[in-house]
Design an enzyme around this catalytic site. Structure first.
Site, PDB file in Angstrom:
ATOM      1  N   LYS A   1     -19.815  26.294   0.808  1.00  0.00           N
ATOM      2  CA  LYS A   1     -18.584  25.518   1.028  1.00  0.00           C
ATOM      3  C   LYS A   1     -17.394  26.474   1.174  1.00  0.00           C
ATOM      4  CE  LYS A   1     -15.041  23.868  -0.989  1.00  0.00           C
ATOM      5  NZ  LYS A   1     -14.082  23.829   0.103  1.00  0.00           N
TER       6      LYS A   1
ATOM      7  N   GLU B   1     -15.898  35.016  -9.554  1.00  0.00           N
ATOM      8  CA  GLU B   1     -14.970  36.098  -9.178  1.00  0.00           C
ATOM      9  C   GLU B   1     -13.589  35.470  -9.095  1.00  0.00           C
ATOM     10  OE1 GLU B   1     -15.735  39.100  -9.041  1.00  0.00           O
ATOM     11  OE2 GLU B   1     -17.892  39.138  -8.734  1.00  0.00           O
TER      12      GLU B   1
ATOM     13  N   CYS C   1      -7.145  39.415  -4.561  1.00  0.00           N
ATOM     14  CA  CYS C   1      -7.392  39.353  -6.008  1.00  0.00           C
ATOM     15  C   CYS C   1      -7.308  40.738  -6.641  1.00  0.00           C
ATOM     16  CB  CYS C   1      -8.766  38.744  -6.251  1.00  0.00           C
ATOM     17  SG  CYS C   1     -10.043  39.592  -5.316  1.00  0.00           S
TER      18      CYS C   1
ATOM     19  N   GLU D   1      -0.758  35.674 -11.611  1.00  0.00           N
ATOM     20  CA  GLU D   1      -1.116  36.111 -10.266  1.00  0.00           C
ATOM     21  C   GLU D   1      -0.221  35.402  -9.256  1.00  0.00           C
ATOM     22  OE1 GLU D   1      -4.891  34.751  -8.564  1.00  0.00           O
ATOM     23  OE2 GLU D   1      -5.305  36.861  -8.146  1.00  0.00           O
TER      24      GLU D   1
END
Ligand code: NAD
Length: 473
Positions: free
Chosen positions: A169, A244, A278, A378
């Site tokens: 997906k 992750e 990331c 983040e």
């Protein structure tokens, strides 16, 4: 205007049962590029069933058969290099530079899976037992938009190496990129059902993958928040998970580093993939007495940085993927200002002449302390926080004072000293005096940056279950 109205199940492009469309909007111009027809829960169930049927035979294939499938996919991707780069620029707004690196990364995923298969022993002896490393089953692969086809390739290649079948997906925002990779994998003549791809929303398709008892494992890349939702759902059926997740990577420049090299490198690490990475080095830790020199070097480096049309091969920072992401980054810049950090360069608003797209001014904050939100959360855009330290011990302490632990960076002219500092940082990867990707070394996070590792032997073993045969003598 393109309409993508097919998903891929059991070796065929089919029309999904879902009826909802999602608009594909150019990050560079905000004009409509087309639309994608989204799959629903029933489509996802069908894909899982196809993967489950395929697993019965695919799990028994030999390593040389799997190596051949991996080679086939790689060679069909090699035929469409320009298409891959162009579609990433158009749909995602990735710069030509990043899209080119990303394309090479896709190919490397297959090379490293082939390398592993050439050397990995699926049958071991442990104690007095034979231990068989068996493919885990159907793997659900859920990925974000920031390097869509790169993630499909690295995860799918490992699943194939392990003898697993998959339901993938991708992000609904990556539909054109997904269409291209699907065409390539289709051309590789894998057995029906080994890979299935369902476009759709996270709360619909992603949720069914997380819930469905016939999925044995989920390999997810994305935000820490969604990772937690998936992990909670997965535990109900004891799915294995590789997560992750996000990062807030520290970049320690030690006082003996060559700052004329380390600072441009730090800007590159912070603003890679337009800051939507990331692993971006978003906390720059420098010795207090080097602040003035650092400020000059940052301004000098950024004055040469081209922000703009991602098609231009010299562009370093392109647009944010969506207006939502643009607004999120603007909110964080405002937060930094409210928290009392000082803008060294950049700031709120769009760069002049780039008002139509989701462009952000590359922004560097000084006078940041590690408790501010801009140092802890983040941002996922080109925003860098500079934090000063007095001693090496303090630098390590600040670097580790985070809920994340995906990647870190250390620069020093003394490689032994850099190695010693790197060994004290709680991050899955620490880059010393540069940035590179080692596809045979593990990648993944400490703490809330995730669970498990991808790549290399540890990455492969995350798709395998050990079965110990203990024979009585
Ligand atoms: P996201 O977490 O919002 O979405 C990722 C994927 O999960 C998408 O396909 C989405 O549709 C799906 N999803 C959303 N809700 C779901 C649900 N309830 N159940 C199942 N699936 C669901 O992330 P994003 O905004 O697409 O990407 C940015 C994030 O990805 C950042 O936080 C970034 O750090 C992270 N990321 C991590 C890595 C890594 O390797 N650690 C790499 C790239 C990006």
């Amino acid at each position: 205007m393109k309409t993508i109205d097919k998903i891929y199940i059991n070796g065929e492009f089919i029309t999904p049962q879902g009826t909802e469309y999602f608009d594909l909007i150019s990050p560079t111009t905000n004009k409509n590029l087309g639309k994608v027809l989204l799959g629903n829960t029933e489509d996802t169930k069908k894909a899982i069933e196809a993967a489950q049927n395929a697993f019965k035979t695919f799990s028994k294939t030999t390593t040389s058969e799997r190596i051949q499938y991996l080679k086939n996919i790689k060679s069909s991707i090699e035929k469409r290099k320009d298409d891959f780069i162009n579609v990433m620029i158009e749909e995602y707004g990735g710069t030509f530079q990043f899209a080119s690196v990303s394309y090479e990364y896709m190919l490397k995923g297959f090379d490293s899976a082939i390398n592993l298969l050439n050397s990995y022993n699926f049958i071991k002896t442990m104690g007095e037992s034979e231990v068989q490393m068996a493919p885990i089953g159907v793997v659900g692969i859920i990925i974000p938009w920031n390097s869509s086809n790169g993630f499909i390739c690295s995860k799918l290649s490992t699943a194939i190496a392990a003898g697993c079948t998959t339901v993938i997906k991708p992000s609904e925002m990556s539909a054109q990129q997904t269409q291209l990779i699907t065409e390539c994998i289709h051309e590789a003549n894998l057995p029906k059902g080994v890979f299935n791809i369902v476009n759709g929303l996270g709360e619909v398709v992603g949720a069914e993958i997380s819930r469905n008892p016939n999925i044995a494992k989920i390999s997810f890349t994305g935000s820490t928040n969604v990772g937690k939702i998936i992990a909670k759902e997965a535990v109900n059926t004891m799915k294995r998970v590789t997560l992750e997740l996000g990062g807030k990577s520290p970049n320690i420049i030690l006082d003996d580093a060559d700052f004329s090299k380390a600072i441009p490198l730090a800007i590159g690490a912070a603003f890679m993939n337009s800051g939507q990475a990331c692993i971006a080095g978003t906390r720059l830790l420098i010795p207090e007495n080097k602040l003035e020199e650092t400020k000059l070097l940052i301004k000098e480096t950024i004055s040469h940085l081209i922000v703009g049309d991602p098609k231009n091969p010299n562009t370093a920072v392109g647009p944010m993927v969506s207006t939502k992401q643009f607004n999120r980054v603007q909110d964080y810049i405002q937060t930094g200002i409210n928290e009392g950090a000082e803008i060294l360069t950049g700031g709120l608003g769009k760069p002049q002449g780039l008002e139509n797209g989701n462009f952000v001014k590359p922004t560097v904050f000084i006078k940041v302390n590690n408790q501010m939100r801009i140092a802890r959360e983040e941002i996922f855009g080109p925003v860098l926080s500079v934090i000063t330290y007095k001693t090496e011990e303090e630098a390590i302490e600040i670097a580790n004072d985070t809920t994340y632990g995906l990647q870190a960076y250390v620069s020093s002219s003394d490689s032994k000293r850099a190695h010693n500092v790197a060994s004290q940082i709680n991050a899955g990867r620490v880059q010393i005096n540069g940035i590179s990707h080692d596809p045979m070394a593990p990648f993944g996070g400490f703490k809330q940056s995730g669970i498990g590792r991808e790549f290399g032997i540890l990455g492969l073993e995350a798709y395998l279950e050990p079965r110990a045969l203990i024979q009585q003598k």
